[in-house]
Enzyme design. Structure first.
Site, PDB file in Angstrom:
ATOM      1  N   GLU A  77       0.837  -1.204   0.000  1.00 14.16           N
ATOM      2  CA  GLU A  77       0.000   0.000   0.000  1.00 14.16           C
ATOM      3  C   GLU A  77       0.869   1.250   0.000  1.00 14.16           C
ATOM      4  O   GLU A  77       0.526   2.249  -0.647  1.00 14.16           O
ATOM      5  CB  GLU A  77      -0.932  -0.013   1.213  1.00 14.16           C
ATOM      6  CG  GLU A  77      -2.051  -1.065   1.134  1.00 14.16           C
ATOM      7  CD  GLU A  77      -1.573  -2.491   1.359  1.00 14.16           C
ATOM      8  OE1 GLU A  77      -0.465  -2.681   1.911  1.00 14.16           O
ATOM      9  OE2 GLU A  77      -2.305  -3.431   0.987  1.00 14.16           O
ATOM     10  N   HIS A 146     -11.675  -6.678   7.818  1.00 13.31           N
ATOM     11  CA  HIS A 146     -12.430  -6.511   6.577  1.00 13.31           C
ATOM     12  C   HIS A 146     -13.715  -5.743   6.838  1.00 13.31           C
ATOM     13  O   HIS A 146     -14.693  -5.870   6.107  1.00 13.31           O
ATOM     14  CB  HIS A 146     -12.760  -7.867   5.935  1.00 13.31           C
ATOM     15  CG  HIS A 146     -11.545  -8.640   5.530  1.00 13.31           C
ATOM     16  ND1 HIS A 146     -10.808  -9.375   6.428  1.00 13.31           N
ATOM     17  CD2 HIS A 146     -10.918  -8.757   4.343  1.00 13.31           C
ATOM     18  CE1 HIS A 146      -9.790  -9.930   5.796  1.00 13.31           C
ATOM     19  NE2 HIS A 146      -9.825  -9.577   4.540  1.00 13.31           N
TER      20      HIS A 146
END
Lengths: 360, 431
Positions: A77, A146
């Site tokens: 990322e 998540h």
């Protein structure tokens, strides 16, 4: 009642046709349109290329626009955001994807220290016109990593804009506006409502977007200006400030319990549509803030402070917040954690004057 | 915490943590004879299209050109004409004069902060001279030589350092965090190594567009420990990005010696090999070697052969910054004992040895640089020094956060101006 955002006077572009699509399709279409319109738009991220994304948001785009425009990246990322900042400095308009908002943290230094500050620190010499798309929010048994809603980490950063759509129509129009914006935009997509407007009644089947008026999405280019809230429902009893999945949960609760709420879907958290908020609270005299994110220092705290500071003499009760609890997002106890119908109902039952002292 | 096993109860040896320690601390006599510097001219210069796996020797040895005889040796001699060499020497003399004056300016209270690049002038000036002027550079804070080599006005540099009303960055940035799009010089950030994946992204963008420009980035050896550097190397390799990753190994990251960045057991150049990136390790105090390595890497990038990692082996001759006192952690003798000498002296001696320069001209040039910097400093002071009231208008503090001012910044700007009026009266609302 839902007037449907296609009637929004702030919307520009084509007139709506009767075609109905879901939020993933709307996002895919926005990306396709921007890749076609602007040769500087680039899409990159983990699994977004050949495969088309783990949520199918970028399906077909690499085949149509080529590997130079839509490509897979290493699982980094920091590298994804960092490279996007460099591409922005070159003159491209990158639209990086972070697979889940829970995984945006390794890219935070690049977002906070670099993308957000670049225009300021270089006095406009360099800009970071990137749009970071990322699925966020819970209600899917995603567990700790998540399900998170980390928007408050971004609204706290000077120089970032934070956008969260709640309908297919808004998702397309806001994403196009975000990509065209010359400032870095965090675009959080509530993955719980990719396929249908989840109401929080998890034991009932989820309706698909096809039955919702805001799934009528024009095929061509249109955009919804950033910084403008959407009036989901006109009401007199209290103001509800919500965004993302919670717009639908709140709307469903008010409908089921006959609460005459004035519901605002904020759509953009920074810059915030303060005028719409003030107008609503001055009308109703009460304000309830609903978000999935944890409570302490969440975006609701900022909303609460703003409403208290600016509408104090119109308030008939303390500003209230319905939020996720201050715990990591649990797996098995998801529906005890999720700020669902019961918790919301206890806070806004009938627009009660007792709202403030209810359910403590 | 679990109780550690009693060694008496097991035949497994007790584990021991290794905490690196530099060879010399304050008061120690420094001796660098253990550093293998190799012979100038001894390293082969492979074709720019070479596969990184064939470059191990170049990542573990030291590419050197200038010998103790002050002559240029071997295949890495870039064979620069005397005029270019004199220009290079001139830039190096200028940045040294500039550093001296700005350091003194900080001590005199004209600004808050300064960082010298003494001893490392070749790693920015010589290597950036091997690039095209529109190749994009993503520097760290110790490559002011690039701005000087690219003709950025000294006056603008000093205005930035003073944060005065002529500062192009409007007084927003800490001194020395320059930015100049016009000179293809990226905005310097205080956050270490962030510029490395950005440089790779810029190079990827150039490749996406079928451009011919390349990118180069500079990072200290200490900052290579940041995750961003790993991301940069990975992305550079994956996309065969036309980028040069320069690691300036000046042995020290503030008070931490290079062992804390992993330098005890390998070279920084060798890290490139693991990523599949071409790697060169260069005498960073040898301006000709620095130029030659950068030229080689630029050729490689331009030929679509991919990225190169260059380790410049050098020595940070001064303190880390005006806020640092190196006598608190390292031997005062290190600087004089450093085996690779001084980059300015070595280039000067080379020019003299080939009959293209002399001591008188050097003295005249040094005096001229000092004079020019002094005069420019005086010129800059007309625009104000830090804290003396001459700065950009008040409202500029709120501009450029976004392209347009949102309502909350409009409100805060109004508030700030009201506070100024309360403090100073209406005759000086923006001062």
């Amino acid at each position: 009642m839902s007037p449907g955002s296609q009637n929004d006077t702030a919307t520009v572009g084509e007139v709506a046709s009767e075609r109905r699509i879901n939020m993933i399709e709307a996002i895919n279409e926005a990306l396709d349109i921007m890749l076609t319109r602007d040769p500087d738009v680039i899409i990159m991220g983990e699994d977004v290329g050949y495969f088309g994304g783990v949520f199918r948001a970028t399906a077909g785009l690499q085949a149509k626009h080529g590997k130079n425009r839509v490509f897979d990246t290493p699982i980094s990322e920091c590298g994804i955001i960092g490279a996007a900042v460099g591409m922005g400095a070159y003159g491209l308009r990158p639209v990086p994807e972070i697979q889940f908002a829970d995984y945006i943290y390794p890219g935070l230094d690049q977002l906070i220290s670099e993308a957000a500050r670049l225009r300021y620190r270089s006095a406009g010499d360099y800009i970071a016109p990137l749009t970071v798309r990322s699925p966020f929010g819970g209600g899917i048994f995603g567990g700790q990593t998540h399900s998170q809603s980390p928007e408050a980490l971004f609204t706290h950063v000077s120089g970032l804009k934070t956008v969260i759509p709640s309908t297919p129509y808004d998702a397309k129009g806001l994403l196009i506006a975000a990509i065209e914006d010359n400032d870095p935009v965090i675009f959080f997509e509530p993955k719980r409502i990719y396929n249908g407007p989840f109401t929080g009644f998890y034991d009932k089947p989820v309706e698909p977007w096809k039955k919702h008026p805001d799934s009528v999405v024009p095929e061509g280019y249109y955009r919804i200006p950033l910084g403008k809230a959407r009036h989901v429902r006109e009401g007199e009893a209290l103001t509800v400030l919500a965004y993302g999945t919670m717009v639908h949960v709140t709307e469903a609760v008010c409908k089921a319990k006959g609460v005459d709420a004035d519901i605002l879907d904020l759509r953009t958290l920074v810059p915030l549509d303060i005028q719409a908020i003030e107008a609503s609270v001055e009308k109703t005299g009460r304000c309830l803030i609903v978000h999935e994110a944890t409570r302490t220092s969440g975006f609701g705290a900022e909303l609460s402070a703003l409403v208290t500071e600016r509408c104090f003499y119109h308030l008939e009760a303390p500003v209230e917040r319905v939020t996720g609890f201050d715990t990591p997002y649990p797996h098995s106890l998801e529906w005890a954690y999720f700020p669902g119908p019961v918790r919301i109902r206890r806070r806004c039952r009938g627009g009660s004057r007792r709202m403030a002292c209810e359910g403590r | 915490m679990a109780e550690p096993a009693n060694p008496a109860d097991t035949n497994r040896p007790a584990l021991a943590l290794h905490v690196p320690e530099p060879k010399y601390r304050p008061g120690d006599k420094a001796d660098f004879s253990h550093i293998e510097v190799g012979s100038p001219g001894a390293q082969p210069r492979p074709d720019e299209s070479i596969h990184p796996s064939q470059m191990a020797d170049l990542a573990y040895s030291l590419v050197r050109v200038l010998g103790d005889d002050h002559q240029a040796h071997g295949p890495w001699n870039p064979r620069l004409d005397p005029e270019t060499l004199r220009t290079m020497l001139g830039h190096m003399a200028m940045v040294r004069a500039f550093d001296e004056r700005m350091f003194r300016g900080q001590r005199q209270g004209k600004t808050s902060f300064y960082m010298k690049c003494t001893g490392e002038e070749a790693t920015s000036i010589a290597s950036s001279m091997a690039l095209a002027s529109d190749d994009m550079v993503f520097p760290s804070y110790r490559q002011q030589g690039i701005l000087i080599a690219r003709g950025y006005p000294l006056l603008d540099m000093i205005n930035q350092i003073y944060s005065n009303r002529a500062d192009k960055l409007k007084g927003r940035q800490l001194p020395i965090m320059y930015s100049s799009r016009e000179h293809s010089f990226f905005s310097i950030s205080g956050n270490l190594a962030t510029q490395t994946p950005q440089a790779v992204g810029w190079a990827m963008a150039s490749a996406i567009k079928g451009d011919s420009r390349i990118a180069a980035t500079w990072v200290g050896e200490g900052s290579t420990a940041e995750g961003d550097f790993h991301a940069a190397c990975t992305f550079a390799a994956v996309y065969n990005a036309p980028v040069i990753l320069n690691v300036v190994n000046n042995q020290w990251a503030i008070s931490s010696f290079s062992g804390f960045a992993g330098g005890e057991r390998t070279t920084f150049a060798a890290r490139g090999l693991g990523y599949g990136i071409a790697a060169l390790r260069v005498d960073g105090n040898d301006a000709l070697a620095c130029y030659a390595a950068a030229e080689w890497a630029a050729n490689r990038a331009r030929g679509n052969h991919g990225p190169t990692l260059i380790e410049y082996f050098t020595y940070r001759a001064e303190g880390h910054s005006t806020s640092d006192d190196p006598s608190g952690y390292r031997s005062a003798q290190e600087r004089e004992e450093w085996p690779l000498g001084d980059p300015v002296m070595r280039l000067k001696n080379h020019l003299i040895a080939i009959g293209e320069w002399d001591e008188d001209r050097q003295s005249a040039m040094d005096a001229e640089c000092a004079e020019l910097v002094k005069a420019t400093t005086k010129e800059a002071e007309k625009n104000g020094i830090l804290g003396h009231g001459l700065h950009h208008p008040f409202h500029t503090m709120f501009e450029d956060v976004f392209e347009e001012l949102p309502w909350h910044l409009e409100e805060q700007a109004d508030q700030a101006i009201r506070e100024r009026i309360t403090k100073f009266g209406s005759e000086r609302p923006f001062g």
